[in-house]
Design a protein around this motif. Structure first.
Motif, mmCIF file in Angstrom:
data_model
loop_
_atom_site.group_PDB
_atom_site.id
_atom_site.type_symbol
_atom_site.label_atom_id
_atom_site.label_comp_id
_atom_site.label_asym_id
_atom_site.label_seq_id
_atom_site.Cartn_x
_atom_site.Cartn_y
_atom_site.Cartn_z
ATOM 1 N N ASP A 176 0.842 -1.196 0.000
ATOM 2 C CA ASP A 176 0.000 0.000 0.000
ATOM 3 C C ASP A 176 0.872 1.239 0.000
ATOM 4 O O ASP A 176 1.824 1.353 0.794
ATOM 5 N N ALA A 177 0.564 2.180 -0.876
ATOM 6 C CA ALA A 177 1.322 3.434 -0.953
ATOM 7 C C ALA A 177 0.526 4.465 -1.728
ATOM 8 O O ALA A 177 -0.114 4.134 -2.740
ATOM 9 N N PHE A 178 0.529 5.688 -1.255
ATOM 10 C CA PHE A 178 -0.106 6.814 -1.945
ATOM 11 C C PHE A 178 -1.588 6.549 -2.238
ATOM 12 O O PHE A 178 -2.091 6.840 -3.323
ATOM 13 N N GLY A 179 -2.264 5.952 -1.272
ATOM 14 C CA GLY A 179 -3.699 5.750 -1.404
ATOM 15 C C GLY A 179 -4.109 4.559 -2.242
ATOM 16 O O GLY A 179 -5.297 4.411 -2.574
ATOM 17 N N GLY A 180 -3.193 3.703 -2.587
ATOM 18 C CA GLY A 180 -3.519 2.520 -3.384
ATOM 19 C C GLY A 180 -2.393 1.521 -3.311
ATOM 20 O O GLY A 180 -1.618 1.515 -2.359
ATOM 21 N N ARG A 181 -2.312 0.645 -4.280
ATOM 22 C CA ARG A 181 -1.209 -0.313 -4.367
ATOM 23 C C ARG A 181 -0.121 0.243 -5.280
ATOM 24 O O ARG A 181 -0.411 0.981 -6.236
ATOM 25 N N LEU A 182 1.107 -0.146 -4.988
ATOM 26 C CA LEU A 182 2.223 0.334 -5.813
ATOM 27 C C LEU A 182 2.010 0.007 -7.291
ATOM 28 O O LEU A 182 2.355 0.805 -8.167
ATOM 29 N N LYS A 183 1.454 -1.140 -7.568
ATOM 30 C CA LYS A 183 1.273 -1.556 -8.959
ATOM 31 C C LYS A 183 0.327 -0.639 -9.721
ATOM 32 O O LYS A 183 0.329 -0.633 -10.962
ATOM 33 N N ASP A 184 -0.494 0.116 -9.000
ATOM 34 C CA ASP A 184 -1.440 1.008 -9.659
ATOM 35 C C ASP A 184 -0.795 2.308 -10.132
ATOM 36 O O ASP A 184 -1.412 3.068 -10.890
#
Length: 394
Positions: A278-286
């Protein structure tokens, strides 16, 4: 089968190797001491029949073995590869007596082999090596009468004394025998080199370990008038450079396979991390920047794999273009692995730099293949030389 696809049986074998590496080889590797030969690990490779396949399989099988083992246990991959590199000259160029004495022990994991080509002043420029093989006069020469290796040689059998140094030799100084390249004809460049099979217990041969970045054993060897005879020659006198290049043409694509295995391990770890982090309000892959980076890692890894398979298939088919293909495969795959592992570390962040993390381990492992068995710059030189030779032949 083409170079661009694998049969179901080959894919299944690769999966089996990855499982064996994780379940049976990884625990033994973890018990080893960095910088020293792990004889228990080598013995297990022998008991699994993998060392024997070094001399009964083709180049593509060698690449599949190295990639699969590297994915789960780089130490096991390296131990297998060093056995092959050190003993292949015996298998391909040795006498019946040399093969009968050493190869069963190598394949059982009971004898450790090493390939001694590099020197302090002749690493990438192998044709400039300076280890001297000076003609010995035999028992009448005084000191030679004290050496079993020379005294037991039949009358008329050529005798030499090896004097000089080898450096950055994997498995040194703990190997049981060395494939040693020495200059028998001064000033003759590549045409004056002879390959010798030198047991580690020869008088005058000593060594020391070197503290290197890579975890596998690397050392230097000192030759103080080490006795050798015609019975120790691999191939023909003054034709040792052919032995070295024949060995490297086989193993260079498989160095690329080792690199691809590491790249794939780093890529898979990155896929799992970015999908779950989880990062920046979502998943890194997003994040598009992350997704595009992962796509680039996958693209380069697959391209490198295909080039490795193509080079290995060319070797198995006895293609005259093997030197160029081998150099290309080794160059692309090792440079690719460096890029992929570095990108994986960046996407994982600080956790990837902790001791014991997979990527911390791969980061240390991935650097050396761009140098050994011909640095990247040497590979580019080989490629250019082969291209211009083809152009001139048209």
């Amino acid at each position: 089968m083409t170079a661009f696809s694998l049969e179901p049986a080959q894919l299944a074998w690769c999966a089996e190797l990855r499982a064996l590496a994780a379940e049976r080889l990884r625990p033994l590797a973890d018990k080893g001491e960095p910088g020293h030969v792990n004889r228990a690990l080598v013995a297990e490779l022998g008991s699994l029949g993998l060392l024997g396949r070094l001399f009964t399989s083709g180049a593509l099988d060698l690449c599949l073995m190295r990639e699969s083992l590297a994915y789960a246990c780089t130490e096991a991959e390296t131990a297998l590869a060093l056995q092959g590199l050190g003993a292949h000259p015996v298998h391909a160029y040795g006498t019946q007596a040399q093969r009968a004495h050493w190869l069963p022990r190598v394949t059982a994991g009971a004898a450790i082999a090493a390939f001694a080509l590099s020197e302090p002043g002749a690493g990438s420029d192998a044709a400039s090596l300076e280890l001297r093989a000076e003609t010995d006069t035999g028992p009448q020469g005084g000191r030679a009468s004290e050496d079993t290796a020379l005294a037991a040689a039949p009358d008329g059998c050529a005798r030499w004394r090896l004097t000089g140094e080898k450096c950055w030799i994997s498995n040194a100084p703990e190997a049981d025998f060395y494939t040693v390249f020495a200059r028998t004809t001064p000033g003759a460049g590549a045409r004056g080199v002879t390959a010798f099979l030198v047991p580690a217990d020869r008088p005058g041969l000593t060594g020391r370990g070197l503290d290197m970045l890579s975890p596998h054993p690397i050392g230097a060897l000192d030759f103080d008038a080490v006795p050798v005879t015609a019975d120790d020659v691999l191939g023909e006198p003054d034709r040792g450079f052919r032995v070295a290049m024949g060995t490297l043409n086989l193993f260079r694509p498989s160095v690329g396979a080792f690199a691809v295995g590491m790249a794939q391990a780093a890529l898979d770890a990155t896929l799992a991390h970015t999908a779950g982090r989880d990062a920046f309000g979502g998943r890194l892959k997003d994040l598009q920047a992350v997704a595009h980076q992962v796509a680039e890692m996958a693209l380069r890894t697959e391209a490198a794999r295909l080039m490795v398979h193509a080079a290995a298939s060319a070797y198995d088919a006895d293609d005259p273009d093997v030197p160029r293909r081998s150099a290309m495969a080794k160059l692309l795959a090792t440079e690719t692995a460096q890029y992929v592992v570095d990108a994986a570390v960046q996407l994982h962040g600080a956790r990837a730099l902790q001791r014991g993390h997979l990527l911390e381990h791969l980061y240390r492992e991935v650097r050396a293949p761009r140098i050994y068995e011909g640095a990247s710059e040497v590979q580019r030189g080989i490629i250019a030389k082969e291209l211009y030779a083809r152009q001139e032949a048209r």
